[in-house]
Structure formats: structure tokens, C-alpha cells
Motif scaffolding. Structure first.
Motif, PDB file in Angstrom:
ATOM      1  N   ASN A   2       0.821  -1.209   0.000  1.00  0.00           N
ATOM      2  CA  ASN A   2       0.000   0.000   0.000  1.00  0.00           C
ATOM      3  C   ASN A   2       0.857   1.261   0.000  1.00  0.00           C
ATOM      4  N   ILE A   3       0.179   2.375  -0.129  1.00  0.00           N
ATOM      5  CA  ILE A   3       0.836   3.685  -0.261  1.00  0.00           C
ATOM      6  C   ILE A   3       1.678   3.999   0.968  1.00  0.00           C
ATOM      7  N   LEU A   4       1.184   3.654   2.145  1.00  0.00           N
ATOM      8  CA  LEU A   4       1.908   3.943   3.382  1.00  0.00           C
ATOM      9  C   LEU A   4       3.250   3.228   3.409  1.00  0.00           C
ATOM     10  N   GLN A   5       3.304   1.977   2.983  1.00  0.00           N
ATOM     11  CA  GLN A   5       4.557   1.235   2.967  1.00  0.00           C
ATOM     12  C   GLN A   5       5.552   1.851   1.984  1.00  0.00           C
ATOM     13  N   LEU A   6       5.096   2.253   0.816  1.00  0.00           N
ATOM     14  CA  LEU A   6       5.996   2.860  -0.168  1.00  0.00           C
ATOM     15  C   LEU A   6       6.514   4.203   0.318  1.00  0.00           C
ATOM     16  N   THR A   7       5.633   5.009   0.928  1.00  0.00           N
ATOM     17  CA  THR A   7       6.067   6.304   1.426  1.00  0.00           C
ATOM     18  C   THR A   7       7.062   6.127   2.556  1.00  0.00           C
ATOM     19  N   SER A   8       6.796   5.182   3.441  1.00  0.00           N
ATOM     20  CA  SER A   8       7.713   4.912   4.539  1.00  0.00           C
ATOM     21  C   SER A   8       9.073   4.480   3.996  1.00  0.00           C
ATOM     22  N   LYS A   9       9.080   3.645   2.961  1.00  0.00           N
ATOM     23  CA  LYS A   9      10.346   3.210   2.365  1.00  0.00           C
ATOM     24  C   LYS A   9      11.061   4.369   1.682  1.00  0.00           C
ATOM     25  N   SER A  10      10.312   5.253   1.038  1.00  0.00           N
ATOM     26  CA  SER A  10      10.960   6.394   0.401  1.00  0.00           C
ATOM     27  C   SER A  10      11.573   7.312   1.451  1.00  0.00           C
ATOM     28  N   ASP A  11      10.925   7.416   2.602  1.00  0.00           N
ATOM     29  CA  ASP A  11      11.515   8.209   3.683  1.00  0.00           C
ATOM     30  C   ASP A  11      12.762   7.539   4.236  1.00  0.00           C
ATOM     31  N   VAL A  12      12.744   6.227   4.373  1.00  0.00           N
ATOM     32  CA  VAL A  12      13.934   5.496   4.838  1.00  0.00           C
ATOM     33  C   VAL A  12      15.070   5.661   3.832  1.00  0.00           C
ATOM     34  N   ILE A  13      14.748   5.566   2.554  1.00  0.00           N
ATOM     35  CA  ILE A  13      15.767   5.769   1.514  1.00  0.00           C
ATOM     36  C   ILE A  13      16.296   7.198   1.576  1.00  0.00           C
ATOM     37  N   GLY A  14      15.393   8.159   1.735  1.00  0.00           N
ATOM     38  CA  GLY A  14      15.808   9.557   1.838  1.00  0.00           C
ATOM     39  C   GLY A  14      16.678   9.815   3.054  1.00  0.00           C
ATOM     40  N   ILE A  15      16.305   9.234   4.196  1.00  0.00           N
ATOM     41  CA  ILE A  15      17.101   9.379   5.417  1.00  0.00           C
ATOM     42  C   ILE A  15      18.479   8.747   5.209  1.00  0.00           C
ATOM     43  N   SER A  16      18.495   7.566   4.626  1.00  0.00           N
ATOM     44  CA  SER A  16      19.762   6.862   4.396  1.00  0.00           C
ATOM     45  C   SER A  16      20.661   7.632   3.437  1.00  0.00           C
ATOM     46  N   ALA A  17      20.107   8.074   2.319  1.00  0.00           N
ATOM     47  CA  ALA A  17      20.904   8.812   1.333  1.00  0.00           C
ATOM     48  C   ALA A  17      21.427  10.116   1.922  1.00  0.00           C
ATOM     49  N   SER A  18      20.587  10.825   2.656  1.00  0.00           N
ATOM     50  CA  SER A  18      21.011  12.093   3.252  1.00  0.00           C
ATOM     51  C   SER A  18      22.074  11.872   4.325  1.00  0.00           C
TER      52      SER A  18
END
Length: 136
Positions: A2-18
Motif C-alpha cells: 500500500n501507499i503507506l509502505q511505499l512512502t515509509s520506504k521512500s523516507d527510509v531511503i531519503g534518510i539513508s541517502a542524506s
């Protein structure tokens, strides 16, 4: 998924990349001073090291894009895009040497991206139906 899981993963990716970008920015001066000492004062750096800036910028772009387009908080997309835009301007300025800026300036948008992704991840806790209602 679902959308919540994808958004959460994009935030984790964003946190990791940053976070990796921040570590890269902090480590760079120390690594090059050590390298210059070993090589007798030359100030060259490996080509691939400079490409890391662009790689972090691209990964963070997609993380910001996905997080910003799927958040329920109206101010978060603006905060993410402004931080990413500021970061990209600093990185591009460094690559093309357009104007002299303090090296430490890059920490501001990088830390802001980490904070905004953390905030979005923590407070983006709605169901798919509720997310759609909040957007309308």
C-alpha cells in the motif's frame, strides 16, 4: 503493497541517502588531507569520489519526489523540495565553481532533508483510504 509502505520506504531511503551524504561531506576534507600527506602534497581526488555527490543527489531526488507526492502534511512537500533544491544548488556550484561558498553550507540542507524525512515517516500514519481523503 500500500501507499503507506511505499512512502515509509521512500523516507527510509531519503534518510539513508542524506545521512550517507552527510558522512561523505564530513569525511571528505579528512580523507584528502591524509591523501595529500601520503602523496606529497598533491590535491587530486579519485573521479568516482566526485560522482558520489551526484549519486546521492539522484537518490535523494527520487526519495523526495515519492515522499512529497504521498504525504498528508501540506507543508512537508515544500520543506523537502526546498531542502533538496538548496542541496542541489550547493553541489552543482561546487562542481562548476560558480561562486565561492563556505564548505559547511552543505550541512544545512542535508540535515534538513534527514529531519523532514524522519518527520514525514513518523507522522505519515494514515490508512490508504484516509490518505486519499486527506489529499482531497
Amino acid at each position: 503493497m500500500n501507499i503507506l509502505q511505499l512512502t515509509s520506504k521512500s523516507d527510509v531511503i531519503g534518510i539513508s541517502a542524506s545521512t550517507l551524504c552527510l558522512i561523505h561531506c564530513i569525511a571528505t576534507p579528512f580523507l584528502f588531507v591524509a591523501q595529500a600527506e601520503l602523496l606529497g602534497g598533491t590535491e587530486s581526488h579519485p573521479f568516482w569520489w566526485g560522482l558520489l555527490d551526484i549519486a546521492f543527489l539522484l537518490v535523494s531526488y527520487f526519495a523526495v519526489w515519492w515522499s512529497a507526492s504521498n504525504t498528508t502534511k501540506t507543508w512537508v512537500p515544500y520543506a523537502l523540495w526546498i531542502s533538496w533544491g538548496f542541496l542541489s544548488l550547493i553541489v552543482l556550484n561546487e562542481k562548476f565553481e560558480l561562486m565561492r561558498l563556505p564548505e559547511q553550507l552543505i550541512y544545512i540542507p542535508t540535515v534538513c532533508l534527514i529531519i523532514f524525512h524522519l518527520y514525514n515517516r513518523k507522522y505519515h500514519d494514515c490508512s490508504e483510504e484516509q490518505c486519499e481523503l486527506d489529499k482531497n
